[in-house]
Design an enzyme around this catalytic site. Structure first.
Site, mmCIF file in Angstrom:
data_model
loop_
_atom_site.group_PDB
_atom_site.id
_atom_site.type_symbol
_atom_site.label_atom_id
_atom_site.label_comp_id
_atom_site.label_asym_id
_atom_site.label_seq_id
_atom_site.Cartn_x
_atom_site.Cartn_y
_atom_site.Cartn_z
ATOM 1 C CE LYS A 189 -2.876 -3.502 0.805
ATOM 2 N NZ LYS A 189 -3.907 -3.875 -0.168
HETATM 3 C C1 PLP Z 1 -4.557 -5.207 0.699
HETATM 4 C C2 PLP Z 1 -6.020 -5.519 0.961
HETATM 5 C C3 PLP Z 1 -6.443 -6.254 1.661
HETATM 6 C C4 PLP Z 1 -5.466 -6.730 3.092
HETATM 7 O O1 PLP Z 1 -4.735 -5.510 3.664
HETATM 8 P P1 PLP Z 1 -3.829 -6.977 5.339
HETATM 9 O O2 PLP Z 1 -3.741 -5.460 5.696
HETATM 10 O O3 PLP Z 1 -3.180 -6.710 3.889
HETATM 11 O O4 PLP Z 1 -5.156 -7.242 5.581
HETATM 12 C C5 PLP Z 1 -8.018 -5.912 1.979
HETATM 13 N N1 PLP Z 1 -9.003 -5.762 1.393
HETATM 14 C C6 PLP Z 1 -8.088 -4.823 -0.384
HETATM 15 C C7 PLP Z 1 -9.168 -3.987 -1.402
HETATM 16 C C8 PLP Z 1 -6.587 -4.601 0.166
HETATM 17 O O5 PLP Z 1 -6.172 -4.297 -1.584
#
Ligand code: PLP
Length: 395
Positions: A189
């Protein structure tokens, strides 16, 4: 001439983050404590809300968000299949049933036109996703939620720093505009704490529950008990979880939050540059930002011209040292979802399936140079005949 490898993404982590973790380690208090509290306060201010609760990742954030609005055994949650699998998994953790609807034809977000068709007396929540950092059509979704008295939860995993035009003002995603927004700080992210998540809400009762549930349902926090001059016996009024963020992660998060505005600004420049250069490739379809949205461009995902093969294109770029990824997955096509009782599909999800098969995510990270963008676009333009040739050979 050997050229440097361009990864698809790369976190910005430097001495400031190292120094922050060092400070925490030497303090002797390493799990959820004062750094988590400070990170929460700063994140809440950043998005413009009263309550932010840090947790171990966005998946656990989604679990708590769905649980607090009452999603339980057999309840339905309207969402998209075209998302990372955690979106739907969190619904199943609650015993709920993900109800998958299609995405928009020219974007990667939920088609709000299809929500009402999917609503039944069992619908307990709408879980919309700001896919790849692009805000979804919250205005319409929130209105639908209100009309049916169904809470709206935003999967804002990718959307730290994205903005939406709301009553004439640009507001941060996470204010929240729905009832709860859930963020991720995974390294893929825009900002990262290694792993980490955040729940934001305007509802103090929800926030109180999140804080109880993230720490085993324990009535007092470790930090409060530790700091007390009086002996405190904790108790456990409800079933809870261990969904804590550590103080080491939060200290990194606080440094990342300071960087976030500049990171988003640079990503927006790079996305604009991509749009300018890629416009010269006929039939390449570029991501569009609605006039009411400002994406953080967590990912830059293009739809390939019809005759281009997805795998060949990605391989041709990789041969030139450029990493790419396939577009977003479709959850209903995974083996974990072959049991038809695990979910419900409304419509044929044709846009979702097409998007997975016809898209490529190009590199985008703040350290990229303008030259990198040119190199990637040149490589993409060059590989057009290769892809056509490969398609011709197969045919
Ligand atoms: C990355 C992501 C998640 C999960 O996030 P984590 O912090 O790895 O649990 C959930 N939803 C979307 C749309 C994502 O891109």
């Amino acid at each position: 001439m050997s050229q440097t490898q361009i990864p698809v993404a790369k976190p910005v982590l430097d001495e400031q983050e190292v120094e922050a973790v060092r400070r925490v380690i030497l303090s002797g208090w390493v799990t959820q404590g004062p750094e988590v509290a400070a990170f929460e306060k700063e994140f809440a201010e950043f998005v413009g809300t009263d309550h932010a609760c840090a947790v171990s990742n966005c998946t656990t954030a989604l679990h708590l968000a769905l649980k607090v609005v009452g999603v339980g055994a057999g309840d339905e949650v309207v969402t998209v299949s075209h998302s990372f699998i955690a979106t739907a998994n969190a619904i199943r953790y609650c015993g709920g049933v993900p109800v998958f609807i299609d995405i928009e034809r020219d974007g990667f977000n939920i088609d709000s036109e299809l929500i009402e068709v999917a609503i039944t007396p069992r619908t307990k929540a709408i879980l919309c996703v700001h896919q790849l950092g692009m805000p979804c059509d919250l205005r319409r979704i929130v209105e639908i939620g209100q009309r049916h008295a169904i809470p709206v939860i935003e999967d804002a995993a990718c959307a730290s720093g994205s903005e939406i035009l709301w009553d004439g003002q640009w507001e941060k995603i996470g204010k929240p505009h729905g009832d709860i927004a859930c963020f991720s700080f995974h390294p893929r992210k825009v900002v990262t704490t290694g792993d980490g998540g955040m729940l934001t809400t305007a509802n103090p009762e929800y926030d109180r529950k999140f804080r109880l549930w993230r720490q085993h349902g324990m009535s007092v926090t470790d930090a409060v008990r530790h700091g007390s001059k009086q002996v405190i016996y904790e108790n456990y009024p409800e079933l809870g979880y261990n969904y804590r963020m550590t103080d080491m992660q939060a200290a990194v998060g606080r440094e990342q939050l300071k960087r976030l505005p500049a990171l988003v600004a640079r990503r927006r420049q790079l996305a604009a540059l991509y749009a300018k250069h890629l416009g010269s490739i006929p039939a390449m379809s570029l991501p569009v930002e609605p006039v009411w949205a400002r994406s953080n461009w967590q990912s830059y995902c293009v739809r390939l011209p019809p005759e281009w093969d997805q795998r060949d294109t990605m391989q041709a770029l990789l041969d030139k040292g450029i990493s790419t990824r396939r577009g977003v997955m479709n959850i209903h096509l995974e083996d974990a979802y072959t049991d038809t009782r695990s979910h419900r599909v409304v419509g044929n999800l044709q846009e979702s399936v097409a998007a997975q098969e016809r898209t490529v995510i190009l590199p985008l990270f703040a350290q990229m140079t303008d030259n990198d963008v040119s190199r990637i676009v040149d490589a993409l333009r060059d590989c057009a005949p290769i892809c056509n040739l490969a398609a011709a050979q197969v045919g």
